[in-house]
Scaffold this motif. Structure first.
Motif, PDB file in Angstrom:
ATOM      1  N   THR A   1    -104.426  45.656 -33.207  1.00 10.39           N
ATOM      2  CA  THR A   1    -104.551  44.281 -33.701  1.00 10.39           C
ATOM      3  C   THR A   1    -104.651  43.270 -32.571  1.00 10.39           C
ATOM      4  OG1 THR A   1    -102.135  44.124 -33.895  1.00 10.39           O
ATOM      5  CG2 THR A   1    -103.360  44.798 -35.866  1.00 10.39           C
TER       6      THR A   1
ATOM      7  N   THR B   1    -111.767  44.462 -38.729  1.00  8.62           N
ATOM      8  CA  THR B   1    -111.401  43.048 -38.781  1.00  8.62           C
ATOM      9  C   THR B   1    -111.041  42.630 -40.203  1.00  8.62           C
ATOM     10  OG1 THR B   1    -112.878  42.545 -36.931  1.00  8.62           O
ATOM     11  CG2 THR B   1    -112.199  40.706 -38.329  1.00  8.62           C
TER      12      THR B   1
ATOM     13  N   ILE C   1    -105.276  50.689 -35.893  1.00 12.08           N
ATOM     14  CA  ILE C   1    -106.122  49.611 -35.385  1.00 12.08           C
ATOM     15  C   ILE C   1    -105.324  48.768 -34.396  1.00 12.08           C
ATOM     16  CG2 ILE C   1    -107.423  47.542 -36.004  1.00 12.08           C
ATOM     17  CD1 ILE C   1    -107.922  48.807 -38.741  1.00 12.08           C
TER      18      ILE C   1
ATOM     19  N   THR D   1    -115.904  48.009 -36.187  1.00  8.43           N
ATOM     20  CA  THR D   1    -115.130  46.852 -35.723  1.00  8.43           C
ATOM     21  C   THR D   1    -115.064  45.775 -36.789  1.00  8.43           C
ATOM     22  OG1 THR D   1    -115.836  47.302 -33.446  1.00  8.43           O
ATOM     23  CG2 THR D   1    -114.909  45.122 -33.903  1.00  8.43           C
TER      24      THR D   1
ATOM     25  N   ARG E   1    -106.117  43.589 -29.548  1.00  5.65           N
ATOM     26  CA  ARG E   1    -107.487  43.556 -29.041  1.00  5.65           C
ATOM     27  C   ARG E   1    -108.441  42.946 -30.065  1.00  5.65           C
ATOM     28  NH1 ARG E   1    -109.359  49.222 -26.692  1.00  5.65           N
ATOM     29  NH2 ARG E   1    -111.216  47.918 -26.373  1.00  5.65           N
ATOM     30  N   MET E   2    -108.199  43.221 -31.338  1.00  8.16           N
ATOM     31  CA  MET E   2    -109.051  42.674 -32.375  1.00  8.16           C
ATOM     32  C   MET E   2    -108.909  41.161 -32.468  1.00  8.16           C
ATOM     33  SD  MET E   2    -110.900  45.021 -33.544  1.00  8.16           S
ATOM     34  CE  MET E   2    -111.575  44.005 -34.845  1.00  8.16           C
TER      35      MET E   2
END
Length: 287
Positions: free
Chosen positions: A189, A172, A187, A168, A191-192
């Motif tokens: 993005t 990031t 990825i 994670t 949710r990140m």
């Protein structure tokens, strides 16, 4: 005379380091959100104040350590609600439009939250705990400064390990460097962004509670904390995590010594001066 001077310098250095680590945590909160989502979170300082106020209220019922844990969790929960509602509207825009909309949105949010808090909290407040000073080689070091240094280093070390050793954290950093490429790598993005925004609020809440161990503040002080965080982020580089930590520590030590010998007004000028000099001579920051 020389011995007394050295003792005072040592005590100031410890206080400066503790303040610098707090600056680093606040700057990290700005850098994470700006680097990942292109939003300058001008409401960051309000979350630090909310965390302190929650500790003040909760310590009437539970021990201060437990109150701090609850305060951080509740502040993070507020961050989730705001990110999933207000900021999702900002993320729909791109580039400069997102930056400007983010500034106006988070500034408005800051004003609204400060106004609401001011209705109940009008005076100064701090974390209600007494930490005795410690004598080291004739210098009396504030116990709160030592606690801040230890806990801040633990938090920052945890962040370093997270961003360098976990999937994670690496994801990031990938988004911060190249959002389009991150999407092609699979990825998520969205949710990140949510995760990192909440992480930045948790870091800010932790910094706020530690700040409250040594200093009193008020609701209006949230704006000063936000400005300090932005300055640290500028000097360190708005996308550089390591640069922000170095800048925070350096500025904390600098302002502590300037405040002690020349006054708080000069130390405030020095903060803004550091940002201006950085923008002129090294716009990318320390990196």
């Amino acid at each position: 005379m020389v011995a007394n001077t050295l003792v005072r310098i040592g005590a100031l250095a410890v206080d400066g380091l503790s303040l610098g680590l707090l600056y680093a945590m606040l700057g990290l909160g700005i850098t994470l959100v700006f680097g990942l989502g292109g939003i300058l979170n001008l409401a960051l300082g309000v979350f630090t104040v909310i965390a302190i106020l929650l500790v003040v209220e909760l310590t009437a019922s539970v021990p201060v350590v437990l109150a701090a844990v609850f305060a951080i969790a509740l502040t993070g929960g507020l961050g989730i609600v705001l990110e999933r509602s207000v900021l999702q509207l900002v993320y729909r825009s791109e580039g400069d439009e997102r930056l400007l909309l983010g500034i106006f949105t988070t500034l408005g949010l800051s004003i609204a939250l400060q106004g609401a808090l001011s209705l109940r909290y009008t005076g100064e407040f701090a974390v209600p705990v007494e930490i005795p000073s410690v004598e080291v080689f004739g210098a009396f070091i504030r116990g709160s400064s030592l606690v801040i240094i230890v806990l801040s280093l633990v938090i920052l070390l945890a962040m370093y390990l997270f961003f360098s050793r976990t999937y994670t954290g690496l994801a990031t950093r990938t988004i911060m460097q190249d959002e389009t490429g991150a999407v092609y790598c699979g990825i998520d993005t969205s949710r990140m962004r949510t995760f990192v925004f909440v992480l930045s609020i948790v870091i800010a809440a932790s910094a706020g509670i530690l700040y409250g161990l040594s200093f009193e503040t008020n609701v209006a002080g949230a704006f000063n904390l936000t400005i300090t965080a932005v300055i640290v982020s500028i000097v360190g580089g708005v996308t550089s995590i390591l640069g922000v930590v170095v800048a925070g520590v350096g500025l904390g030590i600098l302002t502590t010594f300037l405040s002690a010998y020349l006054g708080s007004y000069i130390s405030t000028i020095a903060l803004f001066g550091a940002a201006i000099v950085t923008l002129v001579l090294k716009p990318e920051g320390i990196q």
